[in-house]
Design an enzyme around this catalytic site. Structure first.
Site, PDB file in Angstrom:
ATOM      1  N   ARG A  81       0.807  -1.214   0.000  1.00 51.96           N
ATOM      2  CA  ARG A  81       0.000   0.000   0.000  1.00 51.96           C
ATOM      3  C   ARG A  81       0.847   1.274   0.000  1.00 51.96           C
ATOM      4  O   ARG A  81       1.842   1.380   0.710  1.00 51.96           O
ATOM      5  CB  ARG A  81      -0.957   0.000   1.192  1.00 51.96           C
ATOM      6  CG  ARG A  81      -0.310  -0.106   2.569  1.00 51.96           C
ATOM      7  CD  ARG A  81      -1.394  -0.296   3.635  1.00 51.96           C
ATOM      8  NE  ARG A  81      -0.882  -0.127   4.989  1.00 51.96           N
ATOM      9  CZ  ARG A  81      -0.452  -1.114   5.758  1.00 51.96           C
ATOM     10  NH1 ARG A  81      -0.471  -2.360   5.276  1.00 51.96           N
ATOM     11  NH2 ARG A  81      -0.027  -0.883   6.981  1.00 51.96           N
ATOM     12  N   ARG A  94       1.551  -4.076   3.446  1.00 48.14           N
ATOM     13  CA  ARG A  94       2.559  -3.284   4.158  1.00 48.14           C
ATOM     14  C   ARG A  94       2.977  -2.112   3.278  1.00 48.14           C
ATOM     15  O   ARG A  94       2.901  -2.188   2.043  1.00 48.14           O
ATOM     16  CB  ARG A  94       3.784  -4.148   4.480  1.00 48.14           C
ATOM     17  CG  ARG A  94       4.967  -3.372   5.044  1.00 48.14           C
ATOM     18  CD  ARG A  94       6.165  -4.251   5.340  1.00 48.14           C
ATOM     19  NE  ARG A  94       7.366  -3.455   5.562  1.00 48.14           N
ATOM     20  CZ  ARG A  94       8.540  -3.954   5.914  1.00 48.14           C
ATOM     21  NH1 ARG A  94       8.672  -5.265   6.091  1.00 48.14           N
ATOM     22  NH2 ARG A  94       9.586  -3.166   6.089  1.00 48.14           N
ATOM     23  N   HIS A  95       3.417  -1.026   3.907  1.00 45.42           N
ATOM     24  CA  HIS A  95       4.037   0.079   3.173  1.00 45.42           C
ATOM     25  C   HIS A  95       5.454  -0.352   2.800  1.00 45.42           C
ATOM     26  O   HIS A  95       6.388  -0.259   3.598  1.00 45.42           O
ATOM     27  CB  HIS A  95       4.091   1.336   4.044  1.00 45.42           C
ATOM     28  CG  HIS A  95       2.758   1.953   4.318  1.00 45.42           C
ATOM     29  ND1 HIS A  95       1.968   2.500   3.328  1.00 45.42           N
ATOM     30  CD2 HIS A  95       2.072   2.116   5.469  1.00 45.42           C
ATOM     31  CE1 HIS A  95       0.858   2.976   3.867  1.00 45.42           C
ATOM     32  NE2 HIS A  95       0.896   2.742   5.166  1.00 45.42           N
ATOM     33  N   VAL A  96       5.625  -0.827   1.578  1.00 46.54           N
ATOM     34  CA  VAL A  96       6.935  -1.295   1.134  1.00 46.54           C
ATOM     35  C   VAL A  96       6.998  -1.177  -0.384  1.00 46.54           C
ATOM     36  O   VAL A  96       5.996  -1.378  -1.085  1.00 46.54           O
ATOM     37  CB  VAL A  96       7.187  -2.760   1.581  1.00 46.54           C
ATOM     38  CG1 VAL A  96       6.203  -3.721   0.934  1.00 46.54           C
ATOM     39  CG2 VAL A  96       8.629  -3.167   1.300  1.00 46.54           C
TER      40      VAL A  96
END
Length: 391
Positions: A98, A156-158
């Protein structure tokens, strides 16, 4: 004395052939009647069986109630054991890397409701500030994701992870982005003032931020080129799709083209937040095991009570001059955004969705202000030309 004469052999043969012929004709009539009467029934049963098999696979196997009944029947039927495990849906591995301030908290909130309803494993990482990983960190994260019980959805923010590079089965990627200026402004004020869940959130997120920085005017930040309002920090969306290569963090054509190619090669769907309802409809059709009935949940009063708390507070819009400067600095971000939006609309046409944008006031205020400022600028230009002509 009476003498009995045997009939000639050819008469016996003729009688036998007649009897046999009558039996064959009767059998043919019976078979013909049966085939005419039951042909449609057999074909219908075959069609229903085929459709049922397809639905069985798309639905991830038999309904849970049948599995439960089969389990208890097997348990008490002499030690034969339970039925075979439930068939996995396809795809059974989904990754949502995300992008920050692009509706991700809205989607995660929906996913938590859907995971309980559809019985899939949801892993939502709380790591927000570690988007770039070393090779060892990538390998470890990919291993952890791949060993999650299926079906699963990991979020996950990745930045994009290339599973095939580490010889691992690749999951189905999904994501959502939004207008780059809108995303930047949402992040700018969220860091300072939080959201409707409580204004004290900003103190937790940025405790070291001084008041001079917290209350810095957004137009001043842009026009005076503060680091937060300049590149490379404005180059934010593209690295999420370009990947972990160091060059992905440098604003330029190489990162832009790599991000476009990864969208085409690795992503099942990349939607735009301004058309969120259509994004949810497509996710429901493309990933029914994960997103079935998501739009009804999104429109439900229960969700609205929670979803309305995620809006950023104290948002302001820069003046026209600052917006123009910001737009120029985000040239590559807008090229990527327009590319994704075109691909999203193409997918909608392929699926058969003909609805247009449904921007809410929350997501479209900046764009409306920008259009209004541009109209005012045009009017001022026309007025100035009229005054020049008159003089």
């Amino acid at each position: 004395m009476m003498t009995f004469r045997n009939p000639p052999s050819h008469k016996l043969l003729t009688g036998y052939m007649r009897a046999r012929s009558r039996k064959e004709n009767w059998l043919a009539v019976v078979l013909l009647r049966v085939s005419r009467r039951d042909l449609s029934f057999c074909l219908t049963a075959l069609l229903i069986f085929c459709l049922g098999s397809v639905l069985y696979q798309f639905n991830g196997g038999a309904p849970k109630i049948l599995l439960d009944v089969g389990y208890y029947i097997g348990r008490f039927s002499g030690g034969h054991g339970p039925l075979a495990p439930r068939a996995l849906p396809f795809p059974s591995q989904v990754v949502y890397n995300r992008v920050g301030k692009c509706g991700s908290r809205t989607i995660v909130l929906l996913l938590r409701m859907l995971a309980d309803r559809h019985q899939f494993t949801l892993i939502s990482s709380d790591i927000h500030n570690k988007t770039r990983l070393t090779k060892r960190e990538q390998e470890n994260l990919i291993r952890n994701i791949s060993t999650t019980p299926q079906p699963f959805l990991y979020t996950r923010h990745v930045h994009f992870l290339n599973f095939s590079r580490f010889r691992t089965d690749e999951p189905a990627y999904i994501n959502i982005i939004r207008d780059p200026i809108n995303r930047f402004l949402s992040n700018y004020f969220f860091r300072r003032f939080g959201d409707w869940r409580g204004e004290e959130n900003h103190v937790v997120r940025t405790p070291a931020m001084k008041d001079d920085e917290r209350y810095l005017d957004i137009s001043t930040c842009i026009l005076e080129s503060y680091p937060e309002c300049s590149n490379p920090r404005l180059f934010y969306i593209i690295p999420y799709f370009c990947g972990q290569h160091p060059q992905c963090r440098e604003p330029g054509s190489w990162a832009l083209e790599m991000a476009k190619q990864n969208v085409l090669d690795h992503y099942l769907l990349v939607g735009v937040l301004e058309e969120l309802q259509d994004v949810l409809l497509l996710l429901e059709r493309l990933l029914p095991h994960f997103f079935s009935d998501v739009l009804n949940i999104y429109k439900s009063p229960e969700y609205r009570k929670l979803g309305n708390m995620t809006g950023t507070v104290h948002k302001q819009t820069p003046n026209l001059e600052a917006l123009q400067v910001l737009y120029q600095r985000m040239e590559y971000e807008y090229k990527f955004y327009n590319f994704v939006k075109a691909e999203f609309h193409l997918t909608k046409r392929k699926i058969g969705l003909r609805t247009g944008p449904q921007p809410s006031r929350r997501y479209s205020s900046v764009l409306q202000r920008k259009d209004l400022l541009e109209e005012l600028e045009e009017e001022e230009t026309e007025d100035s030309l009229d005054w020049t002509e008159q003089t």
